[in-house]
Design a protein around this motif. Sequence first.
Motif, PDB file in Angstrom:
ATOM      1  N   UNK A 149       0.808  -1.227   0.000  1.00  0.00           N
ATOM      2  CA  UNK A 149       0.000   0.000   0.000  1.00  0.00           C
ATOM      3  C   UNK A 149       0.837   1.271   0.000  1.00  0.00           C
ATOM      4  N   UNK A 150       2.081   1.162   0.478  1.00  0.00           N
ATOM      5  CA  UNK A 150       2.924   2.344   0.576  1.00  0.00           C
ATOM      6  C   UNK A 150       2.678   3.171   1.818  1.00  0.00           C
ATOM      7  N   UNK A 151       1.788   2.685   2.704  1.00  0.00           N
ATOM      8  CA  UNK A 151       1.491   3.423   3.934  1.00  0.00           C
ATOM      9  C   UNK A 151       1.444   2.462   5.111  1.00  0.00           C
ATOM     10  N   UNK A 152       1.724   2.974   6.287  1.00  0.00           N
ATOM     11  CA  UNK A 152       1.666   2.156   7.495  1.00  0.00           C
ATOM     12  C   UNK A 152       0.209   1.899   7.871  1.00  0.00           C
ATOM     13  N   UNK A 153      -0.049   0.697   8.376  1.00  0.00           N
ATOM     14  CA  UNK A 153      -1.397   0.340   8.811  1.00  0.00           C
ATOM     15  C   UNK A 153      -1.564   0.801  10.252  1.00  0.00           C
ATOM     16  N   UNK A 154      -2.168   1.971  10.421  1.00  0.00           N
ATOM     17  CA  UNK A 154      -2.259   2.557  11.757  1.00  0.00           C
ATOM     18  C   UNK A 154      -3.205   1.783  12.666  1.00  0.00           C
ATOM     19  N   UNK A 155      -4.189   1.107  12.086  1.00  0.00           N
ATOM     20  CA  UNK A 155      -5.096   0.291  12.908  1.00  0.00           C
ATOM     21  C   UNK A 155      -4.334  -0.859  13.554  1.00  0.00           C
ATOM     22  N   UNK A 156      -3.475  -1.505  12.780  1.00  0.00           N
ATOM     23  CA  UNK A 156      -2.664  -2.604  13.313  1.00  0.00           C
ATOM     24  C   UNK A 156      -1.675  -2.088  14.351  1.00  0.00           C
ATOM     25  N   UNK A 157      -1.073  -0.945  14.058  1.00  0.00           N
ATOM     26  CA  UNK A 157      -0.118  -0.349  14.992  1.00  0.00           C
ATOM     27  C   UNK A 157      -0.805  -0.022  16.320  1.00  0.00           C
ATOM     28  N   UNK A 158      -2.012   0.483  16.254  1.00  0.00           N
ATOM     29  CA  UNK A 158      -2.745   0.836  17.477  1.00  0.00           C
ATOM     30  C   UNK A 158      -2.995  -0.397  18.334  1.00  0.00           C
ATOM     31  N   UNK A 159      -3.346  -1.497  17.683  1.00  0.00           N
ATOM     32  CA  UNK A 159      -3.594  -2.740  18.419  1.00  0.00           C
ATOM     33  C   UNK A 159      -2.330  -3.195  19.156  1.00  0.00           C
ATOM     34  N   UNK A 160      -1.211  -3.144  18.459  1.00  0.00           N
ATOM     35  CA  UNK A 160       0.044  -3.587  19.070  1.00  0.00           C
ATOM     36  C   UNK A 160       0.427  -2.668  20.224  1.00  0.00           C
TER      37      UNK A 160
END
Length: 292
Positions: A149-160
């Motif tokens: 996607x070229x972008x960080x998955x902020x939803x996944x980052x938030x979970x971690x």
Amino acid sequence: LALASAARRGFSKVRSEAKVSELVPLLDNPSESVRLEIVKALAERKGDAGAAKGIVKALKDSSKDVRLEAVKAVPVMNLGFDDLGKLEPLITDQESAVRIATAEALAALHDEVTWKLLLQSFEKGLSGSVLSAYLKALGFRGGARNLRSGRKDLAAIEIVMQSLDKHAEAAASIGEAMVFLTSAPGRAQREAERRAWSTGQWKAWHANIKARDASEKEAKDLLKEADKLKGNFDKYPAAQKMCETAEAKIEQCQKMCAPNDPEDAGFFESYLKDLTMMLYEFRKNQHVNLAP
């Protein structure tokens, strides 16, 4: 011993020669060892729809060993989305080995159904080695998604990062997941550095990227409102002000990419180019005389 050897030879023949239609009914055999061998035989028939259905059936078997063998086969069986959703009960299976194998299966898949299952798994009270397995899976898949996607998955980052607050004992696994989730092409040295980051450094990084995301969302909302005013010339001064405020927010987002995430700045640069075109339209046309 001779009988056992003969039985093994028999099962080997079944694996290689029996038809799927002959194997699947044997998943109801009362013998656990028979059902286990049948699952192994079905797993060798990759791409066969009937074998895939048999594997799905075995996911609910009463034997942990059969469930374990079945879940290990899932990534190579080309299951449909509905069948992939049937992995969900195994996330909370009573056997930790099955839960961990499910994490490994989710890590090896690439579809949106199992990605959502993986994200939702962190709502199910994971802990210890099971939590570590799911963090590893999330980091692995999240990193791959970033590259596509070229972008960080902020939803996944938030979970971690939420897991970091709840499970300090899993800080090492959480840090490794974050290294994958924040990776970028050609950033091997940065990955090595981040593996040495403290909890405090990760929290500071997270606070910055959350603030950046909030500014981006505010800018998007302003641009949506401005876009609604196109053609309403007497509202163009207000639309221009909205765009200028959004522009300032996006420029701030760019600055927030340094020094830790310079690869993200390009996305905001593209954003600014589109915004410039909107601003030009509102500035150029707002003084048009509409009087009859």
